[in-house]
Design an enzyme around this catalytic site. Structure first.
Site, PDB file in Angstrom:
ATOM      1  N   CYS A  39       0.852  -1.190   0.000  1.00  0.00           N
ATOM      2  CA  CYS A  39       0.000   0.000   0.000  1.00  0.00           C
ATOM      3  C   CYS A  39       0.890   1.244   0.000  1.00  0.00           C
ATOM      4  O   CYS A  39       1.867   1.330   0.741  1.00  0.00           O
ATOM      5  CB  CYS A  39      -0.938   0.102   1.188  1.00  0.00           C
ATOM      6  SG  CYS A  39      -2.147  -1.207   1.253  1.00  0.00           S
ATOM      7  N   ARG A  42       4.114  -0.545  -4.582  1.00  0.00           N
ATOM      8  CA  ARG A  42       3.753  -1.041  -3.251  1.00  0.00           C
ATOM      9  C   ARG A  42       2.427  -1.800  -3.247  1.00  0.00           C
ATOM     10  O   ARG A  42       2.014  -2.339  -2.215  1.00  0.00           O
ATOM     11  CB  ARG A  42       3.665   0.124  -2.260  1.00  0.00           C
ATOM     12  CG  ARG A  42       4.940   0.926  -2.155  1.00  0.00           C
ATOM     13  CD  ARG A  42       4.769   2.073  -1.202  1.00  0.00           C
ATOM     14  NE  ARG A  42       4.622   1.609   0.164  1.00  0.00           N
ATOM     15  CZ  ARG A  42       5.615   1.369   0.985  1.00  0.00           C
ATOM     16  NH1 ARG A  42       6.855   1.537   0.573  1.00  0.00           N
ATOM     17  NH2 ARG A  42       5.393   0.963   2.208  1.00  0.00           N
ATOM     18  N   TRP A  50      -2.556  -2.800  -1.694  1.00  0.00           N
ATOM     19  CA  TRP A  50      -2.238  -4.222  -1.802  1.00  0.00           C
ATOM     20  C   TRP A  50      -3.145  -4.879  -0.774  1.00  0.00           C
ATOM     21  O   TRP A  50      -2.989  -4.671   0.430  1.00  0.00           O
ATOM     22  CB  TRP A  50      -0.767  -4.467  -1.482  1.00  0.00           C
ATOM     23  CG  TRP A  50      -0.339  -5.877  -1.736  1.00  0.00           C
ATOM     24  CD1 TRP A  50       0.083  -6.405  -2.924  1.00  0.00           C
ATOM     25  CD2 TRP A  50      -0.280  -6.955  -0.795  1.00  0.00           C
ATOM     26  NE1 TRP A  50       0.392  -7.735  -2.771  1.00  0.00           N
ATOM     27  CE2 TRP A  50       0.176  -8.104  -1.476  1.00  0.00           C
ATOM     28  CE3 TRP A  50      -0.588  -7.070   0.557  1.00  0.00           C
ATOM     29  CZ2 TRP A  50       0.351  -9.344  -0.850  1.00  0.00           C
ATOM     30  CZ3 TRP A  50      -0.418  -8.298   1.186  1.00  0.00           C
ATOM     31  CH2 TRP A  50       0.044  -9.418   0.479  1.00  0.00           C
ATOM     32  N   ASN A  67      -1.721   2.115   5.473  1.00  0.00           N
ATOM     33  CA  ASN A  67      -0.823   1.046   5.026  1.00  0.00           C
ATOM     34  C   ASN A  67      -0.468   0.241   6.273  1.00  0.00           C
ATOM     35  O   ASN A  67       0.079   0.787   7.217  1.00  0.00           O
ATOM     36  CB  ASN A  67       0.425   1.691   4.409  1.00  0.00           C
ATOM     37  CG  ASN A  67       1.606   0.744   4.270  1.00  0.00           C
ATOM     38  OD1 ASN A  67       2.751   1.160   4.306  1.00  0.00           O
ATOM     39  ND2 ASN A  67       1.347  -0.519   4.104  1.00  0.00           N
ATOM     40  N   GLY A  68      -0.830  -1.047   6.265  1.00  0.00           N
ATOM     41  CA  GLY A  68      -0.543  -1.877   7.441  1.00  0.00           C
ATOM     42  C   GLY A  68      -1.742  -2.749   7.780  1.00  0.00           C
ATOM     43  O   GLY A  68      -2.639  -2.924   6.962  1.00  0.00           O
ATOM     44  N   GLU A  75      17.542 -17.803  -7.104  1.00  0.00           N
ATOM     45  CA  GLU A  75      17.177 -16.448  -7.518  1.00  0.00           C
ATOM     46  C   GLU A  75      16.693 -16.426  -8.977  1.00  0.00           C
ATOM     47  O   GLU A  75      15.723 -15.738  -9.300  1.00  0.00           O
ATOM     48  CB  GLU A  75      18.381 -15.510  -7.305  1.00  0.00           C
ATOM     49  CG  GLU A  75      18.206 -14.073  -7.733  1.00  0.00           C
ATOM     50  CD  GLU A  75      17.062 -13.337  -7.050  1.00  0.00           C
ATOM     51  OE1 GLU A  75      16.481 -13.838  -6.078  1.00  0.00           O
ATOM     52  OE2 GLU A  75      16.720 -12.249  -7.553  1.00  0.00           O
ATOM     53  N   LYS A 113      12.957 -15.209 -10.021  1.00  0.00           N
ATOM     54  CA  LYS A 113      12.719 -14.129 -10.992  1.00  0.00           C
ATOM     55  C   LYS A 113      11.714 -14.582 -12.043  1.00  0.00           C
ATOM     56  O   LYS A 113      10.800 -13.864 -12.397  1.00  0.00           O
ATOM     57  CB  LYS A 113      14.001 -13.717 -11.723  1.00  0.00           C
ATOM     58  CG  LYS A 113      14.996 -12.801 -11.101  1.00  0.00           C
ATOM     59  CD  LYS A 113      14.552 -11.456 -10.700  1.00  0.00           C
ATOM     60  CE  LYS A 113      13.750 -11.459  -9.438  1.00  0.00           C
ATOM     61  NZ  LYS A 113      14.359 -11.197  -8.187  1.00  0.00           N
ATOM     62  N   GLU A 163       8.147 -15.047 -10.560  1.00  0.00           N
ATOM     63  CA  GLU A 163       7.560 -13.765 -10.155  1.00  0.00           C
ATOM     64  C   GLU A 163       6.954 -13.011 -11.330  1.00  0.00           C
ATOM     65  O   GLU A 163       5.872 -12.463 -11.220  1.00  0.00           O
ATOM     66  CB  GLU A 163       8.650 -12.842  -9.575  1.00  0.00           C
ATOM     67  CG  GLU A 163       8.973 -13.044  -8.127  1.00  0.00           C
ATOM     68  CD  GLU A 163      10.037 -12.068  -7.640  1.00  0.00           C
ATOM     69  OE1 GLU A 163       9.862 -11.534  -6.561  1.00  0.00           O
ATOM     70  OE2 GLU A 163      11.054 -11.852  -8.338  1.00  0.00           O
ATOM     71  N   HIS A 211      17.446 -36.447  -6.215  1.00  0.00           N
ATOM     72  CA  HIS A 211      16.587 -36.858  -5.106  1.00  0.00           C
ATOM     73  C   HIS A 211      15.174 -36.321  -5.280  1.00  0.00           C
ATOM     74  O   HIS A 211      14.469 -36.088  -4.297  1.00  0.00           O
ATOM     75  CB  HIS A 211      17.189 -36.386  -3.779  1.00  0.00           C
ATOM     76  CG  HIS A 211      18.551 -36.950  -3.531  1.00  0.00           C
ATOM     77  ND1 HIS A 211      18.759 -38.281  -3.246  1.00  0.00           N
ATOM     78  CD2 HIS A 211      19.785 -36.386  -3.574  1.00  0.00           C
ATOM     79  CE1 HIS A 211      20.062 -38.502  -3.098  1.00  0.00           C
ATOM     80  NE2 HIS A 211      20.708 -37.367  -3.309  1.00  0.00           N
ATOM     81  N   LYS A 225       6.352  -4.691  -3.679  1.00  0.00           N
ATOM     82  CA  LYS A 225       7.793  -4.589  -3.491  1.00  0.00           C
ATOM     83  C   LYS A 225       8.175  -4.466  -2.026  1.00  0.00           C
ATOM     84  O   LYS A 225       9.198  -4.977  -1.598  1.00  0.00           O
ATOM     85  CB  LYS A 225       8.311  -3.375  -4.258  1.00  0.00           C
ATOM     86  CG  LYS A 225       9.803  -3.327  -4.229  1.00  0.00           C
ATOM     87  CD  LYS A 225      10.358  -2.661  -5.427  1.00  0.00           C
ATOM     88  CE  LYS A 225      11.842  -2.850  -5.503  1.00  0.00           C
ATOM     89  NZ  LYS A 225      12.213  -4.231  -5.802  1.00  0.00           N
TER      90      LYS A 225
END
Ligand code: G6P
Length: 614
Positions: free
Chosen positions: A2, A27, A74, A100-101, A487, A491, A494, A510, A609
């Site tokens: 947010c 955000r 968000w 925001n929160g 990573e 990427k 995402e 395995h 983000k």
């Protein structure tokens, strides 16, 4: 998570708010809304979707006003729709809030308010907060400022809020606990900005003050005052912003992500600049110098982070063990904080975070400090919460990262970890002067080598076209490049929504080997250094099952070239630094695949983000 922005002053608020919301959209982008005070009217417009949808929704409407605030959401409580979009109103409609929160005890407060006759128009925790404030104000016949303070003492959770008061059109109230909030002091008389970060503010003023947890900022009749929720007055600490406007704009690139990938020669250079000198073997990092005695005797390091920052921590584990010979544990902040971890006062905890605001990482720091450990922060955003709550640390200096998928922040974090590990090794005498100078000199060359690695761009576009419709990807790496495999996979998933897994190459047999068939692209990070021969065997195992090998190899490699379906070459460097180069083609591969699949690269679905909720 947010984004919030507010303005009060002589200018029209709406354009400033919209522009600011666009900068904060990283955000969250589930819904957007704005509240404006025009004379005696409080106009609220909000809609599901992006800030551009909000602009459409306000076409032809009254968007006048010198006082206003906006929000990009968000979703946490309540699905992303128009009614759950912020701003939210109090029962009478006199107060509007953006938040925001998360207000964790909202359900109990809501129940109590419902009994007292309050009705709610959304499923959000935020609406409950503004109703509570008004309820307190009306019952106790006190000012709104005081009601805000009392209400904030009753709520549990995290917030950055801004409140507008319809019948007090010269006032803005803001408060923070756990979620960031910065106040900009405008150049004109009585002009103030409030925002989740400085990006909406920087083009108007460089003078800002970051609110601390538990502080309330009130702008009233052109003056700013700050007090704590315990009612103690504070003097605002005004500091100068260091970011530039160009850094937060796309600069000719189609996406922030691509711009940030191509910025890496510079961002890595900036993260090492002034900190190392290979000719003298000198390393200058204030936090390390200040804590020299502690570091000489430290028994254990705990590296914590989330997402990509956690991957940087895994690279850090390798580096600290290799150079400084200290046992290292790498923890997901979210797991660490809830696991009753064993922490000793002589542990050093290193918290890694691009934003410096990740809620789980902040809570993990708090826990570590409670148990007496020393906490270092490695963060990118200057003035953010993690550096402020840490005992010491280092900024990565990568510059603002706007694309939701982290790229340059990762390589900057790894660069700083290399420097820290070498500095600690030097203090502990676990590295020879010769090796130290060699790694430092290789590190000094990394920006130029990254430039070289970026030249794979065209080849990678071709690869992306071949593999864009794959449904799964496997990424394999060993040693210091195992985190790079993780990573690379992160990427891809995402931003392109292709399922991808990162695995230690030898662990493949395995489990993941069961998935390999002629449809499965397997990206293998196989630089000449390290366990090269072993990785070759792993490639053979994939080939035997008809998997398609995309190998990231050292320039001039012939052995793997002979086995792989596709090779991408990166320059040679010391093994410890190979993650800084091997990451580059993987970032480009995910980027181009996502673009070809028509995905919104900079704002991938459901992600944000800066994750300021746990
Ligand atoms: C989110 C972002 C990731 C980031 C992670 C940790 O998930 O989308 O890119 O790696 O948060 O964030 P931090 O700011 O603490 O590095």
């Amino acid at each position: 998570m947010c984004g919030i922005v507010a303005y009060i002053g002589p200018k029209q608020a709406y354009p400033i708010i919209i522009k600011g919301l666009k900068r904060l959209e990283y955000r969250g982008y589930d819904s957007a809304g704005v509240a404006l005070i025009d004379n005696d009217d409080l106009n609220i417009y909000k809609t599901k979707g992006k800030v551009s949808d909000l602009e459409l929704a306000t076409e032809g409407k009254n968007i006048e006003g010198n006082l206003g605030m906006g929000h990009t959401r968000w979703a946490t409580h309540g699905e992303p729709n128009d009614r759950n979009a912020h701003p939210h109103l109090s029962q009478s409609g006199n107060l509007a809030v953006i938040h925001n929160g998360i207000i964790e005890n909202y359900a109990t407060i809501k129940e109590a308010l419902e009994i007292r006759g309050h009705t709610f128009n959304s499923d959000t925790d935020t609406e409950v907060l503004i109703h509570l404030i008004e309820d307190i104000q009306e019952n106790e016949q006190i000012s709104i400022d005081e009601a805000v303070r009392i209400a904030l003492n009753q709520v549990i959770g995290a917030y950055a809020i801004v409140i507008l008061v319809k019948n007090e059109p010269a006032k803005l109230i803001a408060a923070r606990k756990g979620s960031p909030l910065v106040v900009g002091i405008g150049q004109e008389e009585g002009e103030f900005f409030m925002a989740s970060d400085a990006t909406p503010i920087v083009e108007y003023t460089r003078d800002v003050t970051y609110l601390n947890d538990g502080e309330i900022a009130i702008v009233k009749d052109g003056k700013l005052s700050i007090k704590t929720i315990e009612n103690i007055a504070k003097t605002p600490f005004i500091q100068k912003l260091e970011i530039n406007l160009e850094e937060i704009e796309k600069g000719g690139y189609p996406h922030f992500m691509l711009k940030e990938i191509f910025e890496q020669p510079k961002s890595i250079h900036d993260s090492i600049r002034g900190r190392i000198d290979s000719t003298t073997g000198k390393i200058a990092m204030r936090s390390i110098q200040e804590y020299e005695d502690k570091l000489r005797n430290v028994k254990r390091l705990i590296l914590i982070g989330c997402g990509t920052s956690w991957h940087a921590g895994l690279v850090g584990e390798y580096l600290f063990e290799e150079f400084a010979r200290i046992p290292v544990e790498v923890e997901y902040a979210s797991e660490f904080r809830y696991r009753n971890p064993v922490i000793f006062p002589d542990d050093l905890v290193i918290a890694i975070s691009q934003s410096g605001e990740t809620a789980d990482t902040l809570a993990a720091i708090e826990l570590a400090k409670e148990k007496g450990a020393t906490v270092f922060g490695i963060c990118n955003v200057v003035g953010s919460s993690i550096p402020r709550f840490s005992d010491a640390g280092a900024y990565t200096h990568a510059g603002p990262e706007i694309g939701v998928a982290s790229t340059k922040a990762f390589t900057a974090q790894v660069s700083v970890l290399v420097i820290m590990a070498l500095a600690v090794a030097q203090i502990r005498g676990t590295i020879s002067q010769e090796r130290l100078r060699l790694v430092l000199s290789e590190l000094e060359s990394i920006p130029a080598l990254v430039e070289e690695a970026l030249k794979t761009d065209e080849d990678i576009q071709k690869l992306a076209a071949i593999f864009k419709d794959s449904r799964n990807f496997l990424y394999l790496g060993r040693g210091v490049n195992f985190p790079v495999a993780l990573e690379g996979a992160l990427k891809l998933k995402e931003i392109s929504y292709i399922h991808a897994e990162g695995y230690p190459a030898a662990e493949m047999k395995h489990g993941p080997i069961a998935l390999i068939d002629e449809e499965m692209p397997v990206v293998v990070i196989a630089p000449k250094r390290g366990v090269y021969e072993k990785v070759m065997s792993n490639i053979q195992e994939v080939k035997a099952r008809k998997g398609k090998i995309i190998a990231i190899v050292t320039q001039g490699d012939t052995k793997i070239r002979a086995m792989a379906d596709h090779v991408i070459e990166i320059p040679d460097t010391d093994e410890s630094l190979t993650p800084l180069l091997a990451t580059i083609p993987l970032q480009l591969l995910s980027y181009y695949i996502a673009v070809l699949r028509g995905c919104n690269v900079d704002q991938p679905r459901n992600l944000a983000k800066s994750v300021t909720v746990e």
